[in-house]
Design a protein around this motif. Structure first.
Motif, PDB file in Angstrom:
ATOM      1  N   GLY A  81       0.823  -1.213   0.000  1.00  0.00           N
ATOM      2  CA  GLY A  81       0.000   0.000   0.000  1.00  0.00           C
ATOM      3  C   GLY A  81       0.851   1.254   0.000  1.00  0.00           C
ATOM      4  O   GLY A  81       0.546   2.224  -0.702  1.00  0.00           O
ATOM      5  N   GLY A  82       1.933   1.244   0.769  1.00  0.00           N
ATOM      6  CA  GLY A  82       2.848   2.385   0.793  1.00  0.00           C
ATOM      7  C   GLY A  82       3.538   2.596  -0.548  1.00  0.00           C
ATOM      8  O   GLY A  82       3.682   3.739  -1.010  1.00  0.00           O
ATOM      9  N   ILE A  83       3.944   1.510  -1.179  1.00  0.00           N
ATOM     10  CA  ILE A  83       4.592   1.611  -2.495  1.00  0.00           C
ATOM     11  C   ILE A  83       3.613   2.199  -3.508  1.00  0.00           C
ATOM     12  O   ILE A  83       3.969   3.099  -4.286  1.00  0.00           O
ATOM     13  N   LEU A  84       2.382   1.700  -3.497  1.00  0.00           N
ATOM     14  CA  LEU A  84       1.371   2.217  -4.430  1.00  0.00           C
ATOM     15  C   LEU A  84       1.080   3.694  -4.180  1.00  0.00           C
ATOM     16  O   LEU A  84       0.849   4.455  -5.129  1.00  0.00           O
ATOM     17  N   THR A  85       1.121   4.110  -2.928  1.00  0.00           N
ATOM     18  CA  THR A  85       0.930   5.528  -2.604  1.00  0.00           C
ATOM     19  C   THR A  85       2.056   6.368  -3.195  1.00  0.00           C
ATOM     20  O   THR A  85       1.801   7.420  -3.793  1.00  0.00           O
ATOM     21  N   HIS A  86       3.290   5.912  -3.057  1.00  0.00           N
ATOM     22  CA  HIS A  86       4.429   6.636  -3.634  1.00  0.00           C
ATOM     23  C   HIS A  86       4.317   6.710  -5.150  1.00  0.00           C
ATOM     24  O   HIS A  86       4.614   7.747  -5.746  1.00  0.00           O
ATOM     25  N   ARG A  88       1.506   6.565  -6.889  1.00  0.00           N
ATOM     26  CA  ARG A  88       0.350   7.410  -7.222  1.00  0.00           C
ATOM     27  C   ARG A  88       0.714   8.893  -7.266  1.00  0.00           C
ATOM     28  O   ARG A  88       0.256   9.628  -8.139  1.00  0.00           O
ATOM     29  N   VAL A  89       1.550   9.338  -6.330  1.00  0.00           N
ATOM     30  CA  VAL A  89       1.930  10.758  -6.295  1.00  0.00           C
ATOM     31  C   VAL A  89       3.235  11.035  -7.046  1.00  0.00           C
ATOM     32  O   VAL A  89       3.758  12.132  -6.994  1.00  0.00           O
ATOM     33  N   LYS A  90       3.734  10.013  -7.728  1.00  0.00           N
ATOM     34  CA  LYS A  90       4.939  10.120  -8.556  1.00  0.00           C
ATOM     35  C   LYS A  90       6.170  10.566  -7.762  1.00  0.00           C
ATOM     36  O   LYS A  90       6.945  11.405  -8.199  1.00  0.00           O
ATOM     37  N   ASP A  91       6.345   9.969  -6.580  1.00  0.00           N
ATOM     38  CA  ASP A  91       7.553  10.212  -5.792  1.00  0.00           C
ATOM     39  C   ASP A  91       8.750   9.576  -6.494  1.00  0.00           C
ATOM     40  O   ASP A  91       8.602   8.631  -7.269  1.00  0.00           O
ATOM     41  N   SER A  92       9.925  10.074  -6.186  1.00  0.00           N
ATOM     42  CA  SER A  92      11.140   9.533  -6.784  1.00  0.00           C
ATOM     43  C   SER A  92      11.445   8.150  -6.210  1.00  0.00           C
ATOM     44  O   SER A  92      10.919   7.762  -5.163  1.00  0.00           O
ATOM     45  N   PHE A  93      12.336   7.432  -6.890  1.00  0.00           N
ATOM     46  CA  PHE A  93      12.747   6.121  -6.388  1.00  0.00           C
ATOM     47  C   PHE A  93      13.412   6.259  -5.031  1.00  0.00           C
ATOM     48  O   PHE A  93      13.244   5.403  -4.166  1.00  0.00           O
ATOM     49  N   LYS A  94      14.158   7.336  -4.840  1.00  0.00           N
ATOM     50  CA  LYS A  94      14.825   7.579  -3.561  1.00  0.00           C
ATOM     51  C   LYS A  94      13.803   7.634  -2.420  1.00  0.00           C
ATOM     52  O   LYS A  94      14.042   7.097  -1.335  1.00  0.00           O
ATOM     53  N   ASP A  95      12.660   8.269  -2.664  1.00  0.00           N
ATOM     54  CA  ASP A  95      11.619   8.364  -1.639  1.00  0.00           C
ATOM     55  C   ASP A  95      10.898   7.043  -1.430  1.00  0.00           C
ATOM     56  O   ASP A  95      10.357   6.788  -0.362  1.00  0.00           O
TER      57      ASP A  95
END
Length: 115
Positions: A81-86, A88-95
């Motif tokens: 779920g956390g990965i999908l959230t990242h 969804r908001v197009k966070d960087s791989f680092k984040d």
């Protein structure tokens, strides 16, 4: 192999204890992150409680392997779920890297207990 499983289990429990505690107590970092992701603050608390429950299950799992399996599976689902959230908001791989690492580690612990 049992020693490796216990070490990974301990690392995972410690990481989710810290993350869950930060979310439940309302650390600035977690509050800002949930705002950035467009998620309500009550969901931060729920997520923190789920993470703490998973960590406690892993700790109890040192004595009862079924508990460790349940905790690891709960944390796998939470991490996905956390990965999908990242994503969804197009966070960087680092984040996204830390939650991805924790998801993999949770899956490994679950698989080691399953086999």
């Amino acid at each position: 192999m049992e020693i490796v499983t216990f070490i990974l289990q301990g690392i995972l429990a410690l990481m989710f204890l810290m993350a869950g505690f930060g979310k439940v107590t309302g650390s600035k970092m977690h509050m800002e992150a949930f705002t950035h992701w467009g998620l309500p603050q009550w969901f931060r608390i729920v997520t923190g409680i789920v993470e703490l429950a998973g960590a406690v299950l892993l700790i109890v799992g040192y004595w009862y392997s079924t508990s460790a399996m349940a905790g690891a599976l709960l944390l796998v689902i939470t991490s996905v779920g956390g990965i999908l959230t990242h994503i969804r908001v197009k966070d960087s791989f680092k984040d996204t890297a830390m939650i991805l690492f924790l998801a993999i580690l949770s899956f490994v612990v679950f698989f080691l207990y399953l086999s």
